[in-house]
Scaffold this active site. Structure first.
Site: not given
Ligand code: GTR
Length: 395
Positions: A230, A373
């Protein structure tokens, strides 16, 4: 408190009305993307020499100026203080080294803690995975079940596993991000609207870990993979694009400002990321809020800058915020530099189909995992399969 709730209720519908994110493929605009093979001056780029002397440096400069800020290369001294730590959860399979990397510039110093696990079995030097961690590293090291950084599984395959916490370089926080190398070593960057901010600082930290690998006999620094999840994946791509010492660059669900094409405006957008995380990117990037078509680059060109070294992009089906299709397309379009400039036969499908979850072709890999995620053991297993093929790792 009640008043706050009331205010929240009154204002939240407005907030939702302003923040519309597209998840509908039919609403993705037609893409007109910058051409990897035409320089800013209009020169046609055909050969390795033209790519490496003209277009690649130009792209790195454009990403630096417009998105991340460049990664400063200069400092006065770097010193590694290494101690062996016998009290850890992986002592059956690994030797743990606690490394303090101390960097000085203009009389100021910054210390970064790097934790390295070396396989007890097999003789080195070992290829290495470095994870850029925005999660608390001590908590990860204290929890044997945590899949975010599966030390035992990595080490059992014959790799060294290394990790640092971004907090040592630039805290992942809007107010405190300067409380690291941006104050100690490179204060001039903050005065520059195109200067380094959080993500580039983390990439800088990864490069200092690489400096250590170069000095460590138990590690084969020529077989080093940089991994980030991420926000860490965005930093890993930027580090990998800048620093040719990384043989393999792995981005897990890095999404907007990482692997995903900004012009698709699918899920997280440039405007949204610049609003929630203004300190990750430089100030110049803000000019592209709701204005992605004006970007002189798009993220496929970041993948292209890693060529001909190995690149692996991973997505998750339920992580639509990160735009899995946009991540795949970046890889697909960026990989044209592998094939058309470097003559590496990259064999990615034309359109990405959900059922086709793992692709390994020479130098380029991709998978689309089921679920949400996160960085999971499944992801790491795919990375290790890919890296093993790339390095033809003899066990
Ligand atoms: C989220 C962000 C993403 C990603 C994520 C993370 O809130 O919008 O771009 O980077 O965090 O790092 O888990």
């Amino acid at each position: 408190y009640l008043l706050n709730i009331l205010v929240g209720i009154i204002f939240s519908p407005n907030l939702f009305a302003q923040e519309q994110f597209n998840y509908d493929e039919s609403k993705v605009p037609d893409l007109v993307l910058p051409d990897p093979f035409v320089s800013a001056k209009g020169e046609i780029i055909k050969t390795v020499d033209e790519w490496e002397s003209i277009r690649r440096p130009e792209l790195i400069r454009l990403f630096a100026e417009n998105v991340y800020g460049g990664i400063p290369r200069d400092f006065d001294e770097i010193h590694f203080n290494v101690s062996t730590d016998s009290d850890h959860l992986y002592k059956e399979v690994a030797m743990k080294k606690n490394v303090t990397i101390r960097v000085t510039r203009n009389g100021k110093a910054q210390a970064i803690k790097l934790f390295v696990f070396l396989p007890l079995e097999g003789k080195g030097p070992h290829p290495v995975f470095l994870l850029i961690s925005h999660r608390n590293v001590q908590a990860l090291l204290d929890d044997k079940e945590d899949r975010f950084f599966p030390i035992a599984q990595i080490v059992e395959k014959g790799y060294a596993a290394a990790i640092f916490d971004v907090v040592d370089v630039s805290p992942d926080d809007k107010e405190r991000f300067t409380n690291g190398i941006l104050e100690s070593l490179y204060p001039e960057e903050l005065k520059n609207s195109g200067g380094m901010r959080g993500l580039a600082a983390w990439a800088w930290g990864a490069m200092r870990a690489m400096d250590y690998f170069e000095s460590e006999n138990a590690i084969d620094h020529k077989r080093a993979a940089i991994v980030g999840h991420s926000r860490g994946g965005k930093a890993a791509l930027w580090a990998g694009a800048n620093d040719k010492r990384w043989a393999v660059v792995i981005s897990n669900e890095s999404g907007c400002g990482g692997a995903a094409l900004s012009r698709r405006r699918f899920g997280e957008t440039v405007k949204r990321i610049n609003t929630s995380f203004p300190y990750w990117f430089n100030d110049n990037f803000k000019a592209y809020n709701d204005n992605e078509d004006a970007l002189p680059i798009d993220q496929h060109l970041l993948a292209a800058c890693i060529a001909p070294r190995s690149i692996y992009i991973a997505s998750a089906i339920e992580d639509q915020w990160a735009d899995p299709k946009g991540e795949f397309l970046s890889l697909k379009l960026g990989s044209r530099v592998y094939s058309e400039i470097y003559g590496i036969k990259v064999d990615l499908p034309e359109i990405f189909e959900n059922h086709q979850r793992t692709i390994h072709t020479k130098s380029v890999g991709y998978h689309l995992r089921e679920g949400k995620h996160n960085l999971t053991l499944y992801d790491w297993e795919r990375f290790m399969d890919f890296v093993e093929k790339e390095f033809l790792l003899a066990r």
